[in-house]
Enzyme design. Structure first.
Site, PDB file in Angstrom:
ATOM      1  N   GLU A  28     -38.870  45.591 -49.282  1.00 50.08           N
ATOM      2  CA  GLU A  28     -38.924  45.876 -50.716  1.00 50.08           C
ATOM      3  C   GLU A  28     -39.415  47.307 -50.938  1.00 50.08           C
ATOM      4  O   GLU A  28     -40.589  47.543 -51.249  1.00 50.08           O
ATOM      5  CB  GLU A  28     -39.857  44.845 -51.369  1.00 50.08           C
ATOM      6  CG  GLU A  28     -39.937  44.897 -52.873  1.00 50.08           C
ATOM      7  CD  GLU A  28     -38.716  44.330 -53.580  1.00 50.08           C
ATOM      8  OE1 GLU A  28     -37.680  44.114 -52.937  1.00 50.08           O
ATOM      9  OE2 GLU A  28     -38.802  44.116 -54.799  1.00 50.08           O
ATOM     10  N   HIS A  74     -30.666  37.488 -56.815  1.00 50.47           N
ATOM     11  CA  HIS A  74     -32.050  37.271 -56.391  1.00 50.47           C
ATOM     12  C   HIS A  74     -32.324  35.785 -56.118  1.00 50.47           C
ATOM     13  O   HIS A  74     -32.443  34.978 -57.038  1.00 50.47           O
ATOM     14  CB  HIS A  74     -32.996  37.800 -57.474  1.00 50.47           C
ATOM     15  CG  HIS A  74     -34.434  37.608 -57.147  1.00 50.47           C
ATOM     16  ND1 HIS A  74     -35.375  37.240 -58.068  1.00 50.47           N
ATOM     17  CD2 HIS A  74     -35.104  37.706 -55.967  1.00 50.47           C
ATOM     18  CE1 HIS A  74     -36.554  37.128 -57.487  1.00 50.47           C
ATOM     19  NE2 HIS A  74     -36.412  37.403 -56.212  1.00 50.47           N
ATOM     20  N   LYS A  85     -34.125  51.240 -49.437  1.00 53.74           N
ATOM     21  CA  LYS A  85     -32.922  50.536 -49.908  1.00 53.74           C
ATOM     22  C   LYS A  85     -31.852  51.562 -50.319  1.00 53.74           C
ATOM     23  O   LYS A  85     -30.685  51.431 -49.948  1.00 53.74           O
ATOM     24  CB  LYS A  85     -33.261  49.613 -51.086  1.00 53.74           C
ATOM     25  CG  LYS A  85     -33.984  48.299 -50.658  1.00 53.74           C
ATOM     26  CD  LYS A  85     -34.131  47.345 -51.830  1.00 53.74           C
ATOM     27  CE  LYS A  85     -35.131  46.213 -51.671  1.00 53.74           C
ATOM     28  NZ  LYS A  85     -34.761  45.082 -50.866  1.00 53.74           N
ATOM     29  N   SER A 100     -36.899  41.643 -55.166  1.00 55.68           N
ATOM     30  CA  SER A 100     -37.717  40.746 -55.997  1.00 55.68           C
ATOM     31  C   SER A 100     -37.982  41.331 -57.369  1.00 55.68           C
ATOM     32  O   SER A 100     -38.433  40.626 -58.259  1.00 55.68           O
ATOM     33  CB  SER A 100     -39.083  40.517 -55.351  1.00 55.68           C
ATOM     34  OG  SER A 100     -38.950  39.986 -54.090  1.00 55.68           O
ATOM     35  N   ASN A 156     -40.355  35.902 -61.584  1.00 52.97           N
ATOM     36  CA  ASN A 156     -41.565  36.520 -61.030  1.00 52.97           C
ATOM     37  C   ASN A 156     -42.426  37.133 -62.126  1.00 52.97           C
ATOM     38  O   ASN A 156     -43.652  37.165 -62.028  1.00 52.97           O
ATOM     39  CB  ASN A 156     -41.207  37.599 -60.008  1.00 52.97           C
ATOM     40  CG  ASN A 156     -40.762  36.974 -58.697  1.00 52.97           C
ATOM     41  OD1 ASN A 156     -41.077  35.816 -58.424  1.00 52.97           O
ATOM     42  ND2 ASN A 156     -40.021  37.715 -57.901  1.00 52.97           N
ATOM     43  N   MET A 190     -35.805  35.966 -45.979  1.00 56.41           N
ATOM     44  CA  MET A 190     -34.815  35.707 -47.023  1.00 56.41           C
ATOM     45  C   MET A 190     -33.392  35.895 -46.517  1.00 56.41           C
ATOM     46  O   MET A 190     -32.563  35.004 -46.670  1.00 56.41           O
ATOM     47  CB  MET A 190     -35.061  36.629 -48.225  1.00 56.41           C
ATOM     48  CG  MET A 190     -36.331  36.350 -48.965  1.00 56.41           C
ATOM     49  SD  MET A 190     -36.494  34.632 -49.497  1.00 56.41           S
ATOM     50  CE  MET A 190     -35.243  34.522 -50.768  1.00 56.41           C
TER      51      MET A 190
HETATM   52  P1  NAI Z   1     -38.789  40.337 -44.241  1.00 59.45           P
HETATM   53  O1  NAI Z   1     -39.786  41.368 -43.938  1.00 59.45           O
HETATM   54  O2  NAI Z   1     -38.968  38.967 -43.727  1.00 59.45           O
HETATM   55  O3  NAI Z   1     -37.341  40.837 -43.737  1.00 59.45           O
HETATM   56  C1  NAI Z   1     -36.839  42.126 -43.910  1.00 59.45           C
HETATM   57  C2  NAI Z   1     -35.963  42.432 -42.714  1.00 59.45           C
HETATM   58  O4  NAI Z   1     -35.215  43.607 -42.984  1.00 59.45           O
HETATM   59  C3  NAI Z   1     -36.739  42.688 -41.434  1.00 59.45           C
HETATM   60  O5  NAI Z   1     -36.259  41.811 -40.446  1.00 59.45           O
HETATM   61  C4  NAI Z   1     -36.413  44.133 -41.077  1.00 59.45           C
HETATM   62  O6  NAI Z   1     -36.278  44.308 -39.683  1.00 59.45           O
HETATM   63  C5  NAI Z   1     -35.094  44.325 -41.775  1.00 59.45           C
HETATM   64  N1  NAI Z   1     -34.775  45.699 -42.123  1.00 59.45           N
HETATM   65  C6  NAI Z   1     -35.578  46.615 -42.728  1.00 59.45           C
HETATM   66  N2  NAI Z   1     -34.891  47.761 -42.913  1.00 59.45           N
HETATM   67  C7  NAI Z   1     -33.660  47.566 -42.431  1.00 59.45           C
HETATM   68  C8  NAI Z   1     -32.493  48.386 -42.325  1.00 59.45           C
HETATM   69  N3  NAI Z   1     -32.472  49.611 -42.805  1.00 59.45           N
HETATM   70  N4  NAI Z   1     -31.402  47.840 -41.756  1.00 59.45           N
HETATM   71  C9  NAI Z   1     -31.407  46.587 -41.290  1.00 59.45           C
HETATM   72  N5  NAI Z   1     -32.479  45.784 -41.353  1.00 59.45           N
HETATM   73  C10 NAI Z   1     -33.579  46.261 -41.917  1.00 59.45           C
HETATM   74  O7  NAI Z   1     -38.644  40.370 -45.830  1.00 59.45           O
HETATM   75  P2  NAI Z   1     -38.172  39.220 -46.825  1.00 59.45           P
HETATM   76  O8  NAI Z   1     -39.357  38.480 -47.281  1.00 59.45           O
HETATM   77  O9  NAI Z   1     -37.026  38.495 -46.245  1.00 59.45           O
HETATM   78  O10 NAI Z   1     -37.674  40.072 -48.071  1.00 59.45           O
HETATM   79  C11 NAI Z   1     -36.445  40.760 -48.068  1.00 59.45           C
HETATM   80  C12 NAI Z   1     -36.078  41.141 -49.496  1.00 59.45           C
HETATM   81  O11 NAI Z   1     -36.004  39.958 -50.267  1.00 59.45           O
HETATM   82  C13 NAI Z   1     -37.112  42.035 -50.188  1.00 59.45           C
HETATM   83  O12 NAI Z   1     -36.435  42.898 -51.054  1.00 59.45           O
HETATM   84  C14 NAI Z   1     -37.957  41.028 -50.964  1.00 59.45           C
HETATM   85  O13 NAI Z   1     -38.583  41.608 -52.066  1.00 59.45           O
HETATM   86  C15 NAI Z   1     -36.906  40.034 -51.371  1.00 59.45           C
HETATM   87  N6  NAI Z   1     -37.380  38.685 -51.681  1.00 59.45           N
HETATM   88  C16 NAI Z   1     -38.395  38.094 -50.963  1.00 59.45           C
HETATM   89  C17 NAI Z   1     -38.833  36.824 -51.264  1.00 59.45           C
HETATM   90  C18 NAI Z   1     -39.919  36.168 -50.482  1.00 59.45           C
HETATM   91  O14 NAI Z   1     -40.409  35.087 -50.888  1.00 59.45           O
HETATM   92  N7  NAI Z   1     -40.337  36.711 -49.384  1.00 59.45           N
HETATM   93  C19 NAI Z   1     -38.210  36.056 -52.378  1.00 59.45           C
HETATM   94  C20 NAI Z   1     -37.119  36.737 -53.005  1.00 59.45           C
HETATM   95  C21 NAI Z   1     -36.753  38.020 -52.681  1.00 59.45           C
END
Ligand code: NAI
Length: 667
Positions: free
Chosen positions: A384, A432, A389, A411, A482, A310
């Site tokens: 998430e 979001h 966070k 999310s 969602n 994302m």
């Molecule tokens: P993802 O797992 O692909 O990416 C998360 C990234 O954050 C990873 O690259 C990780 O290395 C990085 N990260 C974790 N902790 C960190 C920190 N303290 N500092 C810097 N980087 C850090 O996850 P995704 O799917 O992109 O989801 C991210 C957010 O977006 C979540 O809150 C999720 O619920 C939300 N979201 C996800 C959707 C989806 O379809 N996957 C849709 C809408 C929202």
């Protein structure tokens, strides 16, 4: 609306400027006034006529869609289009050369007007196209006839059937415009066209096209077009493209008759519920857009933390829309991968090497988070998890510049929970996005109790500035989209547990008009994410989560991203379902899917998750692709009949239990 200026060279410059409107649209009144001016023009001794727009941004964006809603019967619709036909015929019949001088958007009725002129000159970046299919119709101001004459049947049909726009540089190659020049040369190009007019502007058909224009040729080509279009849309849901193909097959050999039948064809489409629902959605989209308008966005520089699926895509999209973005992640490889994806997006959407380079320059990898101090908006898209966070916010809040806002892409974690440890909870807001970012237009704007008005305005302004649609929702688990989607996905997953084949469940949803089946969708979103959201929602929504989903996620069976979920994947494509021996079908499948969605939608409205039924519909269509021709969930309930929906829930509750219990909101 129209002003005719005559220069020393006896060229008439016909300016179009709809008062008190930011865009030029062709209303009935505008057409009638144009008709009168054309009478003056044809009785004068002008050397040529140039039609131009006085609006800064666009030529003409199309017919006045508000007038579509006033059309209630076929006769009214025909009268509406006949006015345009008569007027555009006058342009075509002028005995002096005519030129459409185009900048910005030249769409729908605007392009039909331009096609009635002898020549079209445009700025290089002007956009031309026929978006009518998105409103459930096809071009009805003579455009179906004239576009085929100008660019040939295949190119014209592709434009009309897809609704896609072309930039002028490309449109020149296909012959839709005669010249595409930088803005500073536009007037000169228009005058040049008049001075060198030969009056033999109609295009010569190639031998292949001559064959395509025979009765047999048209039949063959029409069949190919039908087959291709059927792969994209269901004729029962979207009849317009098929009606256009029929029109050309039946009347393409006779110009006068095709003009006449075009009017009849569009008139019978425009009064169908499909078109009326799509037109309503157009206005809902305008309503969402207006939330962020008013003043220019204050956000020019965004810092994104979390460069995963994302965060990486939000960064790329924001850069594509002109913003500067620094992108941070704890893992350098993730940032590199995100930048690679961004380069691919720019390669597909930006036309010049210079524009692509400028975009790459605006996207800056920032592993140490230097951008936090300068950004107008810090957007978090990390894992998430509430504690992680919160920990991140505590670390970055003191570094943020004064007036900057902090946004989360969570999310479904309530904003109030996330804001607990902040010194300034008033500047935290949920922004979001949906996946994939470049495709899904909706962005939920989630206010916590403490979020202040300035922060909300800045969030709405940012989302509008990057051409997405902001939807204000209450901070409650799953927010709106969602929350409604998850019971539907879980019902589908339960059906798989009962032994129904995933393919049969997906097909039932496609038949209803969903863009993708729920099982494929769950695999795409990721089974881990589905499970996390379903767990978050389990306290407020009825329904159970199948046990095997937990086991799969623990075993790393996560859907598309791990190559295996409900389906097996090879290079992103489904190869076989996990269990080909399941039951083929069960008649309750579509009802069970629809019942869970509608019941949850009613519950959300009752709880005030979104302000009204229209906004709920906009959210579901632009956030999930819920069958647009049905106009949204609430519109669907109204069409199907509230009583019969309630009876259906009673029957399903008896058969399948509590989770189908009617929400109090139905009453
Ligand atoms: P993802 O797992 O692909 O990416 C998360 C990234 O954050 C990873 O690259 C990780 O290395 C990085 N990260 C974790 N902790 C960190 C920190 N303290 N500092 C810097 N980087 C850090 O996850 P995704 O799917 O992109 O989801 C991210 C957010 O977006 C979540 O809150 C999720 O619920 C939300 N979201 C996800 C959707 C989806 O379809 N996957 C849709 C809408 C929202």
């Amino acid at each position: 609306m129209w002003k005719l200026d005559i220069d020393e060279a006896q060229i008439g410059w016909l300016h179009f400027d709809v008062p008190e409107s930011s865009v030029n649209t062709l209303s009935q009144q505008a057409l009638m006034q144009l008709d009168q001016v054309l009478d003056v023009v044809s009785n004068s001794n002008l050397k040529g006529l140039i039609i131009l727009s006085d609006k800064k941004k666009d030529f003409i964006v199309g017919a006045d869609i508000a007038e579509f809603t006033e059309v209630t019967n076929v006769d009214g619709a025909e009268a509406f289009m006949n006015t345009a036909h008569q007027t555009f015929k006058k342009i075509e019949d002028l005995n002096i050369p005519s030129v459409a001088m185009i900048h910005g958007n030249c769409l729908g009725g605007g392009l039909e007007l331009a096609l009635a002129c002898d020549y079209r000159v445009a700025t290089e970046d002007a956009k031309l196209g026929f978006p009518e299919v998105f409103l459930g119709i096809f071009p009805g101001f003579g455009g179906s006839v004239r576009s085929i004459e100008r660019v040939g049947v295949l190119a014209a049909m592709t434009m009309m059937l897809s609704g896609r726009t072309s930039i002028a540089k490309k449109a020149k190659k296909m012959g839709l415009v005669d010249d595409a020049v930088p803005l500073r040369h536009l007037r000169h190009a228009a005058v040049f066209a008049i001075e060198h007019a030969s009056h033999t502007t109609s295009r010569k058909n190639t031998i292949l096209e001559k064959i395509m224009h025979t009765d047999l040729g048209r039949k063959l080509v029409a069949n190919i077009l039908r087959k291709k279009t059927k792969k994209l849309v269901n004729p029962k849901h979207y009849p317009a493209p098929f009606a256009l193909i029929d029109l050309w097959q039946n009347y393409g050999g006779n110009r006068a008759l095709m003009f006449k039948q075009e009017v009849k064809g569009v008139a019978s489409l425009i009064i169908l519920p499909q078109a009326q629902n799509l037109v309503r959605l157009f206005f809902l989209q305008e309503r969402l857009k207006s939330l962020g308008k008013g003043q220019p966005s204050t956000i020019k520089y965004v810092h994104v933390i979390g460069a995963g699926m994302m965060g990486g895509d939000i960064a790329a999209w924001s850069v594509l829309q002109g913003l500067k973005v620094t992108l941070q992640d704890q893992n350098g490889e993730v940032v590199a991968a995100a930048i690679k994806r961004a380069a691919a997006l720019f390669g597909k959407t930006l036309y010049t090497p210079r524009a692509r380079q400028e975009a790459m320059d605006r996207l800056i990898p920032d592993l140490h988070g230097d951008g936090i101090k300068q950004a107008d908006l810090v957007l978090e898209a990390i894992v998430e998890n509430l504690e992680i966070k919160q920990g991140l916010y505590q670390a970055i809040e003191p570094q943020m510049k004064q007036g900057a806002i902090l946004a989360t892409n969570t999310s479904g974690i309530p904003i109030d929970e996330l804001a607990k440890k902040l010194a300034h909870p008033e500047r935290l807001v949920g922004i979001h996005f949906f996946n994939p970012v470049a495709k899904m237009k909706l962005v939920e704007i989630v206010a916590g109790k403490a979020t202040d008005e300035a922060t909300l305005q800045a969030a709405n302004g940012f989302v509008t500035a990057i051409h997405r649609l902001p939807l204000p929702v209450k901070s409650s688990p799953g927010f709106l989209v969602n929350r409604i989607l998850m019971p539907y996905l879980m019902e589908a997953i339960l059906m798989v547990e009962e032994g129904i084949k995933p393919e049969a469940i997906d097909q039932a949803a496609l038949d209803f008009g969903m863009p993708m089946g729920p099982i494929t969708l769950a695999d795409r979103v990721g089974l881990d994410i589905c499970l996390a959201v379903a767990n978050d929602l389990s306290e407020i929504s009825e329904g159970k989560i199948p046990e095997y989903l937990n086991q799969w996620v623990q075993a790393g069976r996560l859907g598309l991203k791990s190559g295996h979920g409900f389906y097996h994947y090879k290079q992103g494509k489904i190869v076989q379902s996990q269990d080909a021996s399941g039951r083929i079908y069960q008649e309750d499948v579509p009802n069970r899917l629809v019942a869970r969605i509608t019941n949850e939608a009613i519950r959300c409205l009752r709880e005030g998750i979104v302000a009204d039924a229209d906004l709920l519909d906009a959210g579901m269509v632009f956030g999930t692709g819920f069958a647009p021709f049905r106009g949204g969930v609430m519109k669907y309930i109204a069409t199907a009949g509230q009583e019969s929906m309630m009876e259906m829930l009673d029957v399903l509750e008896d058969k399948y239990g509590e989770r189908f219990k009617k929400d109090d909101g139905w009453r």
